[in-house]
Design an enzyme around this catalytic site. Sequence first.
Site, mmCIF file in Angstrom:
data_model
loop_
_atom_site.group_PDB
_atom_site.id
_atom_site.type_symbol
_atom_site.label_atom_id
_atom_site.label_comp_id
_atom_site.label_asym_id
_atom_site.label_seq_id
_atom_site.Cartn_x
_atom_site.Cartn_y
_atom_site.Cartn_z
ATOM 1 N N ARG A 5 0.848 -1.189 0.000
ATOM 2 C CA ARG A 5 0.000 0.000 0.000
ATOM 3 C C ARG A 5 0.889 1.246 0.000
ATOM 4 O O ARG A 5 1.070 1.911 1.020
ATOM 5 C CB ARG A 5 -0.960 -0.034 1.180
ATOM 6 C CG ARG A 5 -2.072 -1.055 0.930
ATOM 7 C CD ARG A 5 -3.165 -1.028 1.954
ATOM 8 N NE ARG A 5 -4.333 -1.747 1.456
ATOM 9 C CZ ARG A 5 -5.415 -2.003 2.175
ATOM 10 N NH1 ARG A 5 -5.480 -1.590 3.427
ATOM 11 N NH2 ARG A 5 -6.429 -2.655 1.650
ATOM 12 N N GLN A 54 -1.133 2.225 -5.877
ATOM 13 C CA GLN A 54 -2.558 2.430 -5.606
ATOM 14 C C GLN A 54 -3.439 1.911 -6.735
ATOM 15 O O GLN A 54 -4.486 1.311 -6.503
ATOM 16 C CB GLN A 54 -2.839 3.920 -5.361
ATOM 17 C CG GLN A 54 -2.413 4.398 -3.985
ATOM 18 C CD GLN A 54 -2.749 5.858 -3.762
ATOM 19 O OE1 GLN A 54 -2.926 6.620 -4.708
ATOM 20 N NE2 GLN A 54 -2.824 6.258 -2.502
ATOM 21 N N ASP A 67 -4.037 -1.937 -6.580
ATOM 22 C CA ASP A 67 -4.522 -2.480 -5.306
ATOM 23 C C ASP A 67 -5.855 -3.220 -5.480
ATOM 24 O O ASP A 67 -6.931 -2.635 -5.378
ATOM 25 C CB ASP A 67 -4.673 -1.334 -4.300
ATOM 26 C CG ASP A 67 -5.000 -1.799 -2.893
ATOM 27 O OD1 ASP A 67 -5.232 -3.013 -2.706
ATOM 28 O OD2 ASP A 67 -5.024 -0.953 -1.984
ATOM 29 N N SER A 75 -8.352 -3.211 -2.434
ATOM 30 C CA SER A 75 -9.182 -2.007 -2.295
ATOM 31 C C SER A 75 -10.274 -1.955 -3.357
ATOM 32 O O SER A 75 -11.431 -1.652 -3.050
ATOM 33 C CB SER A 75 -8.311 -0.751 -2.379
ATOM 34 O OG SER A 75 -7.468 -0.654 -1.247
#
Length: 382
Positions: free
Chosen positions: A122, A127, A130, A133
């Site tokens: 992370r 990002q 990910d 997420s």
Amino acid sequence: MKIAIIRETAANEARVAATPETVKKYIGLGAKVSVEKGAGEGSKIPDAEYKEAGATVSATASATLKGANVVLTVRRPTATSLKGAAKGALVIGQMDPFGNEKDIAALAKAGFGVFSMEFMPRITRAQVMDVLSSQANLAGYQAVIEAAVTFDRAFPMMMTAAGTIRPAKAFVMGAGVAGLQAIATAKRLGAIVSATDVRPAAKEQVESLGGKFVAVEDEEFKQAETSGGYAKEMSQEYQAKQAELVATHIAKQDVVITTALIPGRPAPRLITKKMVESMAPGSVLVDLAVERGGNIEGAKLNEIVDHKGVKIIGFENMAGRVASSASQLYAKNLYSFLETLVDQETNALAVNPEDELVAATQLTRDGAVVHPAFADKKGAKS
């Protein structure tokens, strides 16, 4: 470089590892893309759209895999299911390695370079890669939708000439990505929302979404977060104090959604049968951790349990229940990662073991399990 996209075979898995949009991007990297017939069916992507994007649609998995240097998946494949892929092919997807070490070792022995997208660090650079997420975000949303469907009353306050309907009270346990989206979704539907989490930073996040934060805020609570942003497992003493506070709160709720997971461990038990029984008939609970043993006592995998008038939803793969949206995000996660493994000048694979993304996600290389979380375990190396 040939990239293969095979049809997922796991039950209740409608997602696919590539979309026509990412197929075009792979071709832009100089790759040839082969998609198994019907791979996008569960996500409402016809074979024709893959063809229009420039992919070859093959009738069977073996034809799709033939000579592939990269295999993109949603779920962990078996070594035998990858027969036909090139020697040393990279296999990238959600590998769920904890508890499945033998399967990872078999993939290593077969010579595949396996990457587990769940281990993506992370950091700012990662990002867009990910998957936890992107998929948890949709799982949190869908959890509220499933609760709203099962709950036999309206969520928002409704003022009519015939009278006023009070708003539903929704409580979210765990304010990570899934929990925060659940809070936001329940709030948008008009519920009065509260939430709890063991991480101090979550309080501000919950309140920023209009939720009330519920927690025992002692010294242990203030230290209850890892450097990576994950929740630590709390002491039994803290769990007892928190359970007492939560039990009182749950008895007043109409909807409860639990999201608590600890990487590599069974899901913590947050709600007991006694707590379930304290809720009014018609109340609904959703257990997003049911695949790991569940946060709620009495939750059953892929069932809606009716316990004395209170319903407990235990659907696995909640993100997969909105497969079209989930695949769109997941495919972009995979593309963003694979792009870092390709030399921009030669358009050839160039995996650098020293790269922090590779070091964090690569499970196997050159016939051995190399990830530090698994390499030293008995039977992990080939």
